[in-house]
Each structure stands twice: as C-alpha cells, then as structure tokens.
Design a protein around this motif. Structure first.
Motif, PDB file in Angstrom:
ATOM      1  N   GLN A   1       0.885 117.638 -14.807  1.00 34.94           N
ATOM      2  CA  GLN A   1       0.809 116.463 -13.926  1.00 34.94           C
ATOM      3  C   GLN A   1       0.502 115.206 -14.738  1.00 34.94           C
ATOM      4  O   GLN A   1       1.084 114.142 -14.498  1.00 34.94           O
ATOM      5  CB  GLN A   1      -0.268 116.669 -12.864  1.00 34.94           C
ATOM      6  N   SER A   2      -0.422 115.338 -15.691  1.00 33.77           N
ATOM      7  CA  SER A   2      -0.769 114.184 -16.522  1.00 33.77           C
ATOM      8  C   SER A   2       0.427 113.738 -17.353  1.00 33.77           C
ATOM      9  O   SER A   2       0.724 112.541 -17.448  1.00 33.77           O
ATOM     10  CB  SER A   2      -1.952 114.526 -17.428  1.00 33.77           C
ATOM     11  N   ILE A   3       1.123 114.689 -17.946  1.00 32.41           N
ATOM     12  CA  ILE A   3       2.296 114.350 -18.750  1.00 32.41           C
ATOM     13  C   ILE A   3       3.377 113.728 -17.879  1.00 32.41           C
ATOM     14  O   ILE A   3       4.039 112.757 -18.272  1.00 32.41           O
ATOM     15  CB  ILE A   3       2.810 115.598 -19.487  1.00 32.41           C
ATOM     16  N   ARG A   4       3.563 114.243 -16.685  1.00 35.64           N
ATOM     17  CA  ARG A   4       4.563 113.694 -15.766  1.00 35.64           C
ATOM     18  C   ARG A   4       4.251 112.237 -15.426  1.00 35.64           C
ATOM     19  O   ARG A   4       5.155 111.413 -15.310  1.00 35.64           O
ATOM     20  CB  ARG A   4       4.618 114.542 -14.496  1.00 35.64           C
ATOM     21  N   SER A   5       2.971 111.913 -15.281  1.00 36.22           N
ATOM     22  CA  SER A   5       2.610 110.529 -14.958  1.00 36.22           C
ATOM     23  C   SER A   5       2.936 109.586 -16.105  1.00 36.22           C
ATOM     24  O   SER A   5       3.157 108.389 -15.889  1.00 36.22           O
ATOM     25  CB  SER A   5       1.127 110.432 -14.576  1.00 36.22           C
ATOM     26  N   ILE A   6       2.988 110.119 -17.323  1.00 34.21           N
ATOM     27  CA  ILE A   6       3.409 109.321 -18.482  1.00 34.21           C
ATOM     28  C   ILE A   6       4.934 109.197 -18.511  1.00 34.21           C
ATOM     29  O   ILE A   6       5.480 108.114 -18.732  1.00 34.21           O
ATOM     30  CB  ILE A   6       2.878 109.956 -19.779  1.00 34.21           C
ATOM     31  N   GLN A   7       5.614 110.295 -18.263  1.00 36.42           N
ATOM     32  CA  GLN A   7       7.080 110.272 -18.274  1.00 36.42           C
ATOM     33  C   GLN A   7       7.647 109.349 -17.196  1.00 36.42           C
ATOM     34  O   GLN A   7       8.750 108.817 -17.344  1.00 36.42           O
ATOM     35  CB  GLN A   7       7.626 111.693 -18.078  1.00 36.42           C
ATOM     36  N   GLN A   8       6.911 109.148 -16.120  1.00 39.25           N
ATOM     37  CA  GLN A   8       7.367 108.301 -15.020  1.00 39.25           C
ATOM     38  C   GLN A   8       7.044 106.827 -15.214  1.00 39.25           C
ATOM     39  O   GLN A   8       7.313 106.005 -14.328  1.00 39.25           O
ATOM     40  CB  GLN A   8       6.745 108.796 -13.700  1.00 39.25           C
ATOM     41  N   GLN A   9       6.492 106.457 -16.363  1.00 32.66           N
ATOM     42  CA  GLN A   9       6.128 105.069 -16.603  1.00 32.66           C
ATOM     43  C   GLN A   9       7.358 104.163 -16.609  1.00 32.66           C
ATOM     44  O   GLN A   9       8.411 104.517 -17.147  1.00 32.66           O
ATOM     45  CB  GLN A   9       5.399 104.930 -17.925  1.00 32.66           C
ATOM     46  N   SER A  10       7.226 102.979 -16.035  1.00 36.28           N
ATOM     47  CA  SER A  10       8.301 101.997 -16.097  1.00 36.28           C
ATOM     48  C   SER A  10       8.493 101.484 -17.524  1.00 36.28           C
ATOM     49  O   SER A  10       9.583 101.055 -17.899  1.00 36.28           O
ATOM     50  CB  SER A  10       8.017 100.831 -15.146  1.00 36.28           C
ATOM     51  N   TYR A  11       7.437 101.508 -18.319  1.00 37.60           N
ATOM     52  CA  TYR A  11       7.502 101.166 -19.746  1.00 37.60           C
ATOM     53  C   TYR A  11       7.824 102.451 -20.495  1.00 37.60           C
ATOM     54  O   TYR A  11       7.054 103.411 -20.445  1.00 37.60           O
ATOM     55  CB  TYR A  11       6.154 100.596 -20.197  1.00 37.60           C
ATOM     56  N   GLN A  12       8.926 102.483 -21.193  1.00 41.39           N
ATOM     57  CA  GLN A  12       9.406 103.744 -21.752  1.00 41.39           C
ATOM     58  C   GLN A  12       9.283 103.867 -23.268  1.00 41.39           C
ATOM     59  O   GLN A  12       9.623 104.909 -23.826  1.00 41.39           O
ATOM     60  CB  GLN A  12      10.857 103.959 -21.344  1.00 41.39           C
ATOM     61  N   ASN A  13       8.805 102.830 -23.951  1.00 47.40           N
ATOM     62  CA  ASN A  13       8.696 102.930 -25.406  1.00 47.40           C
ATOM     63  C   ASN A  13       7.319 103.489 -25.775  1.00 47.40           C
ATOM     64  O   ASN A  13       6.412 102.770 -26.196  1.00 47.40           O
ATOM     65  CB  ASN A  13       8.930 101.573 -26.076  1.00 47.40           C
ATOM     66  N   TRP A  14       7.193 104.787 -25.591  1.00 46.39           N
ATOM     67  CA  TRP A  14       5.931 105.466 -25.869  1.00 46.39           C
ATOM     68  C   TRP A  14       6.198 106.801 -26.563  1.00 46.39           C
ATOM     69  O   TRP A  14       7.304 107.343 -26.523  1.00 46.39           O
ATOM     70  CB  TRP A  14       5.137 105.705 -24.590  1.00 46.39           C
ATOM     71  N   GLU A  15       5.162 107.305 -27.187  1.00 43.19           N
ATOM     72  CA  GLU A  15       5.145 108.683 -27.676  1.00 43.19           C
ATOM     73  C   GLU A  15       3.836 109.315 -27.210  1.00 43.19           C
ATOM     74  O   GLU A  15       2.820 108.624 -27.055  1.00 43.19           O
ATOM     75  CB  GLU A  15       5.244 108.736 -29.206  1.00 43.19           C
ATOM     76  N   LEU A  16       3.878 110.602 -26.953  1.00 46.37           N
ATOM     77  CA  LEU A  16       2.687 111.342 -26.523  1.00 46.37           C
ATOM     78  C   LEU A  16       2.408 112.432 -27.544  1.00 46.37           C
ATOM     79  O   LEU A  16       3.286 113.245 -27.845  1.00 46.37           O
ATOM     80  CB  LEU A  16       2.906 111.956 -25.137  1.00 46.37           C
ATOM     81  N   ILE A  17       1.189 112.421 -28.081  1.00 48.02           N
ATOM     82  CA  ILE A  17       0.770 113.457 -29.016  1.00 48.02           C
ATOM     83  C   ILE A  17      -0.325 114.272 -28.340  1.00 48.02           C
ATOM     84  O   ILE A  17      -1.413 113.762 -28.054  1.00 48.02           O
ATOM     85  CB  ILE A  17       0.248 112.868 -30.340  1.00 48.02           C
ATOM     86  N   VAL A  18       0.001 115.531 -28.048  1.00 47.07           N
ATOM     87  CA  VAL A  18      -0.949 116.441 -27.407  1.00 47.07           C
ATOM     88  C   VAL A  18      -1.499 117.383 -28.461  1.00 47.07           C
ATOM     89  O   VAL A  18      -0.731 118.025 -29.194  1.00 47.07           O
ATOM     90  CB  VAL A  18      -0.283 117.257 -26.284  1.00 47.07           C
ATOM     91  N   VAL A  19      -2.810 117.493 -28.544  1.00 45.09           N
ATOM     92  CA  VAL A  19      -3.443 118.459 -29.450  1.00 45.09           C
ATOM     93  C   VAL A  19      -4.165 119.492 -28.589  1.00 45.09           C
ATOM     94  O   VAL A  19      -5.165 119.180 -27.930  1.00 45.09           O
ATOM     95  CB  VAL A  19      -4.415 117.776 -30.429  1.00 45.09           C
ATOM     96  N   ASN A  20      -3.614 120.701 -28.572  1.00 43.76           N
ATOM     97  CA  ASN A  20      -4.228 121.809 -27.843  1.00 43.76           C
ATOM     98  C   ASN A  20      -5.367 122.362 -28.693  1.00 43.76           C
ATOM     99  O   ASN A  20      -5.147 122.998 -29.722  1.00 43.76           O
ATOM    100  CB  ASN A  20      -3.175 122.882 -27.563  1.00 43.76           C
ATOM    101  N   ASP A  21      -6.589 122.100 -28.242  1.00 42.93           N
ATOM    102  CA  ASP A  21      -7.777 122.371 -29.052  1.00 42.93           C
ATOM    103  C   ASP A  21      -8.306 123.788 -28.796  1.00 42.93           C
ATOM    104  O   ASP A  21      -9.417 123.976 -28.304  1.00 42.93           O
ATOM    105  CB  ASP A  21      -8.849 121.321 -28.728  1.00 42.93           C
TER     106      ASP A  21
END
Length: 318
Positions: A23-43
C-alpha cells in the motif's frame, strides 16, 4: 512532470511490514510527480515482507535485503544507494496523498538549503475511514529554529520522517541517522537536519497518512534498549537545539522533553528516570503536567502521578 525536474530519492527501511508495504509503495507509484526512485531496505524481516517485495516490477523501485541491523542502519543503507537531489525518508506503513511530492517540490525556494514539509493526520490499522487531519500549532514558511520552538510549545513535536523533503546537500552537512538509536530516533535526527536549513517551506496540499495503533510498531517499544535510546535521543536532540540557542525559552522546552521521558518510563527504569529528572532540574524545571484523562486524572490528583502509574502497572499485569 518533466524529467528536468529534480530526482527524488525515497528511502524506505522495512521490518515486518508485509501487511502494509505494498500500500505504501502504491501511494508512491500514484504520485502526480513521477521523477522519483524508491530504495527499500528489508531489514531482516521475519514475516512475508520479502515475498511481497518480489511482486514489484517497477524499475524505479530498488530492493535490498540485509540482516536485521535496526531502522537507522537500514535508512542509512538506502541513502547510500540513492542518487536523488532531494531525499525523503519514509516508513513502510504510511501513505502519501497523490500530489504530495509535486506540492513539496513546488513550494521549495531552491534545492540546496530549503526543506519542504507537509500536513499530516493519523489513521488506525488499515482503516482510512478513521483518518483525521491534525490541526498542528505551526504552519507556513519559517526558520527551522522558530518552527521547532513553536512546535514544542504545547505538545511533543511531530518529526515523522515522511513529512520532510530534504536536499541531499543538507543531509551531507548534517550527517546520517545515529545507528545507536532505535526509539524516537527521528527526534535527534530531524532536529540536527532541520537546523542546517535556511528555511522550511510548507506544502498545504501534501498530506501524510500516518498509520497508528500497530501493536508491535517501533514507537510502542518500551524495553530497556528502547528506554536507553529514548533518553539518548532526547539528550542529543535537545543538545542540538541548545547549541543553536541557549535562551530561557529553549531551556524550558528542553526540560519539558526530559519530563515527558520521566512520565513515560517511570517506574520501570529508575536510573534513567533519575538522570532525566536531574536534567529537568539543571535546565530550570518543567512546566508540563502529567498527561492523564478520566479516572487516571482523578487518581493522579488524589494520590500523585507516581503512585497512579504504579497502580496502573499492577492492574495491567493482572
């Protein structure tokens, strides 16, 4: 949004976040601003976080796995892999409104020494119908020290990590997350980071949906390790503020931070509580009452807050 807009790196530590991370990742993918990168660190998650992350095919989402080292170490790892001009740290269970990133970028005066911040509100567990927008005491563009002092006047300051959009240049000056800390680690980090900026810019169209009420969340941890972290973070965070300004108002606000620690951790950790009480006295005394409502307030008025906390602890055990 055109590609000549600044790249935003969203750094997301994740630990046992399988129920919410998509859900959190989806809220990023749905951003109107699209020039982003997401770095997830599974701890080192022990649930199904890793399996959920395997379902993500978006090339802008990078996933790294490591043995459990703590939230701060995971956030630092994510930052070390990032490339963006602007940085946002984000918990793996919170949500952003669709125009969040766009709104923050638009209000920032430049991408070197101003920090964008946002509105926020709480929702509980997985029910967005429970969302309620916070009516915080401070909004608008202002100097970081003024924002911190004003925000700390009436309640514990809200420094949730996803609120802030931070130029990489500021993080490079301020330094990364303190890996000694676990509980209230954001208090020390963001006071240190915000004081490096010239101005905070308020994006009123950016709304953070802050998930609350999770039983095993980091903010609910009250182990000895958590108590030690909370004390050290309070000591370091107030120290940053006092180094910036040692006037009486700041000393009193710092004393109040230590008094909140006393109220929270009494009677479980007497040595830490005693150190915090000494800090309160050293800073000139606290002005905040024991936080209580209903029958707890009645008991506190009759018996004192210390006795009331001991009674509640006994009742909880039973």
């Amino acid at each position: 949004m055109e590609n000549d807009q600044p790249l935003i790196s969203i750094c997301m530590p994740a630990y046992n976040a399988g129920a919410y991370i998509l859900q959190s990742i989806r809220s990023i993918q749905q951003q109107s601003y699209q020039n982003w990168e997401l770095i997830v660190v599974n701890d080192g998650s022990r649930d199904y976080t890793a399996q959920e992350l395997q379902t993500i095919s978006d090339p802008r989402v990078q996933v790294f796995h490591q043995q459990n080292q703590g939230q701060c170490a995971a956030a630092n790892k994510a930052f070390s892999m990032s490339k963006g001009t602007l940085i946002k740290f984000m918990d793996a269970d919170d949500l952003l409104s669709d125009d969040f990133l766009k709104s923050q970028v638009e209000v920032m005066d430049n991408f070197t020494d101003t920090i964008g911040y946002a509105q926020w509100g709480r929702f509980y567990k997985n029910d967005l119908n429970t969302f309620k927008l916070s009516t915080g005491p401070v909004t608008g563009n202002m100097r970081p020290s003024d924002w911190l002092i004003s925000s700390m006047q009436s309640a514990e300051v809200m420094l949730q990590c996803a609120l802030w959009l931070i130029p990489r240049t500021i993080i490079n000056k301020a330094g990364l997350w303190n890996e000694e800390l676990s509980l209230i680690n954001d208090f020390e980090f963001f006071i240190r980071v915000l004081l490096q900026a010239k101005e905070l810019r308020y994006a009123d169209k950016a709304i953070l949906y802050y998930r609350s009420g999770l039983q095993n969340s980091l903010s609910s941890t009250t182990t000895l390790k958590g108590a030690k972290s909370a004390y050290l973070s309070t000591e370091l965070g107030t120290g940053h503020l006092l180094n910036f300004s040692d006037r009486q108002e700041v000393r009193q606000l710092s004393a109040n931070c230590f008094q909140r620690f006393v109220y929270t951790f009494y009677p479980d950790y007497p040595e830490l509580v005693k150190k915090a009480e000494h800090k309160v006295a050293e800073l000139g005394g606290s002005t905040i009452p024991f936080p209580a409502g209903g029958y707890t307030r009645v008991l506190a008025n009759l018996l004192g807050w210390q006795v009331t906390k001991k009674i509640k602890k006994l009742l909880k055990r039973k």
